[in-house]
Design an enzyme around this catalytic site. Structure first.
Site, short mmCIF file in Angstrom:
data_model
loop_
_atom_site.label_atom_id
_atom_site.label_comp_id
_atom_site.label_asym_id
_atom_site.label_seq_id
_atom_site.Cartn_x
_atom_site.Cartn_y
_atom_site.Cartn_z
N TRP A 103 0.83 -1.22 0.00
CA TRP A 103 0.00 0.00 0.00
C TRP A 103 0.86 1.26 0.00
CZ3 TRP A 103 -4.29 -0.95 -2.07
CH2 TRP A 103 -4.97 -2.16 -1.82
N ASP A 173 -2.21 6.42 6.17
CA ASP A 173 -3.23 5.52 5.63
C ASP A 173 -3.55 4.55 6.75
OD1 ASP A 173 -4.69 3.52 4.44
OD2 ASP A 173 -3.25 3.08 2.84
N LYS A 197 -12.72 -2.19 6.04
CA LYS A 197 -12.02 -3.07 6.97
C LYS A 197 -12.55 -2.90 8.39
CE LYS A 197 -8.86 -3.42 3.50
NZ LYS A 197 -8.14 -2.52 2.59
C1 LIG Z 1 -7.51 -1.99 1.56
C2 LIG Z 1 -6.46 -0.97 1.68
C3 LIG Z 1 -6.34 0.07 0.74
C4 LIG Z 1 -7.18 0.17 -0.50
O1 LIG Z 1 -8.47 0.54 -0.20
P1 LIG Z 1 -9.54 0.81 -1.38
O2 LIG Z 1 -10.70 1.36 -0.58
O3 LIG Z 1 -9.83 -0.51 -2.02
O4 LIG Z 1 -8.98 1.77 -2.32
C5 LIG Z 1 -5.35 1.02 0.97
N1 LIG Z 1 -4.54 0.96 2.03
C6 LIG Z 1 -4.63 -0.03 2.95
C7 LIG Z 1 -3.70 -0.04 4.12
C8 LIG Z 1 -5.59 -1.03 2.79
O5 LIG Z 1 -5.67 -2.02 3.71
#
Ligand SMILES: *Cc1c(COP(=O)(O)O)cnc(C)c1O
Length: 362
Positions: A103, A173, A197
């Site tokens: 990521w 993030d 999540k």
């Molecule tokens: C799942 C995830 C993403 C991507 O998320 P989307 O909503 O599918 O764009 C980005 N960063 C992390 C840490 C993730 O777990």
């Protein structure tokens, strides 16, 4: 009773049963309006109440100070990889980033399109199995911002404490660990998280941003891509994902009923500690992650001597009602995602299954 399995999916992930049942009970006739929330205006008094209470519950749960706005946006966490540098990278200055996995690399790809980038540290040398140590002097005091991925959903690592950036705004993030533990929001310039999540269904992206940072953005940017647009309109510049925001609100309500973030943190500590203890106690399984960097949300493990057994593990676990245990397609292995909504009983069931599988296959 509807049959429910033990769900270890990495995302979209398990939601609390109580939340699903509440939504079910309200789906046809919302707040006695004679229609579903999905069928009514995002300017209705009912939805106004939904979004306002979701925002204030979020503010209470994370102690978000008044300096920071809370936004419910679309485009996933992935759009934030572009929106963040478009809005808050200063021209002629660089971004400091710590690369801890897939990521972070996706962020790097987009950041480079908007700015100079300085990768301060990386754990790629060891397959992203640890979080690098970065001392405050490493940060460039002129950097636009510093960037981290707080929990690495794929590699199974997590920042245990956040770096001191020497005054450079910290952007994180937090897609896969927001609301899982106490954080000090005031320490961050911007936090973003895809909802699917730890917050709610996919289709909503939560952004918490220091209002003074967004003033850096060029007014020439597309209107929809400016944070200030959404701050001014309180996430109602255009039609937001109304049902998704409602579900996030129900999850926040559920979280408050559990005792809030501090209470869920204690449960998360217990759930992850017992799962890692089961892995460490056996020479059949192994954790590829450095002990001090282990994630409490995504527990990655392998079958030590025979990785070919992992496919059998996944197959038999699925048959036994334990779903979502296959590691990410880019790294293989096994992964149990045990977010807030994953009950402790599911972790117990997984540990029992692991012991039985070991006995039958060692
Ligand atoms: C799942 C995830 C993403 C991507 O998320 P989307 O909503 O599918 O764009 C980005 N960063 C992390 C840490 C993730 O777990």
């Amino acid at each position: 009773m509807t049959k429910r399995i033990h769900n270890f999916s990495a995302g979209p992930a398990a939601l609390p049963l109580a939340v699903l049942e509440k939504a079910q009970s309200e789906i046809v006739n919302f707040m006695d309006a004679g229609m579903s929330l999905m069928e009514m205006s995002h300017r209705s008094k009912e939805f106004t109440q939904v979004i306002e209470s979701a925002e204030s519950a979020c503010r209470r749960l994370l102690n978000v100070p008044d300096t920071h706005a809370i936004l419910f946006l679309q485009g996933g966490a992935s759009l934030q990889f572009s929106m963040v540098p478009m809005n808050i990278a200063k021209s002629g200055q660089s971004i400091d980033l710590i690369n801890t996995g897939s990521w972070s690399k996706k962020a790097i790809k987009e950041f480079k399109k908007e700015s100079e980038l300085n990768v301060l540290a990386s754990s790629e040398d060891k397959n992203f199995s640890y979080i690098p140590n970065v001392d405050s002097e490493s940060f460039n005091k002129d950097a636009s911002f510093a960037y981290i991925t707080s929990n690495n959903t794929i590699a199974g690592t997590q920042w245990q404490s956040f770096p001191n950036t020497n005054g450079v705004p910290l952007v994180a993030d937090m897609s896969s660990d927001i609301f899982s533990k106490r954080i000090n929001v005031a320490d961050f310039g911007l936090i973003f998280a895809g909802a699917q999540k730890n917050i709610g269904p996919s289709g909503v992206t939560l952004v918490i941003v220091d209002k003074k940072l967004v003033e850096r953005a060029d007014e020439a940017l597309p209107t929809m891509l400016q944070y200030r647009t959404h701050i001014k309109a309180e996430s109602l510049y255009n039609t937001p994902p109304t049902f998704g925001i409602y579900m996030c609100g129900l999850v926040f309500e559920w979280l408050e009923a559990q005792g809030g973030v501090a209470a869920i943190e204690e449960i998360n500590n217990r759930k992850s500690a017992k799962l890692y203890a089961a892995i460490d106690a056996s020479d059949f399984y192994i954790s590829p992650v450095e002990t001090s960097s282990r994630s409490k949300m995504n527990v990655v493990f392998r079958v030590r001597h025979d990785e070919a057994l992992e496919a059998t593990f996944v197959k038999e676990a699925t048959a036994a009602g334990l779903s979502g245990l296959k590691g990410h397609r880019s790294v293989g292995g096994l992964r149990a995602s045990i977010y807030n909504a994953c009950p402790e009983a599911s972790v117990d069931a997984l540990i029992d299954f692991m012991k039985a599988f070991e006995k039958a296959n060692r």
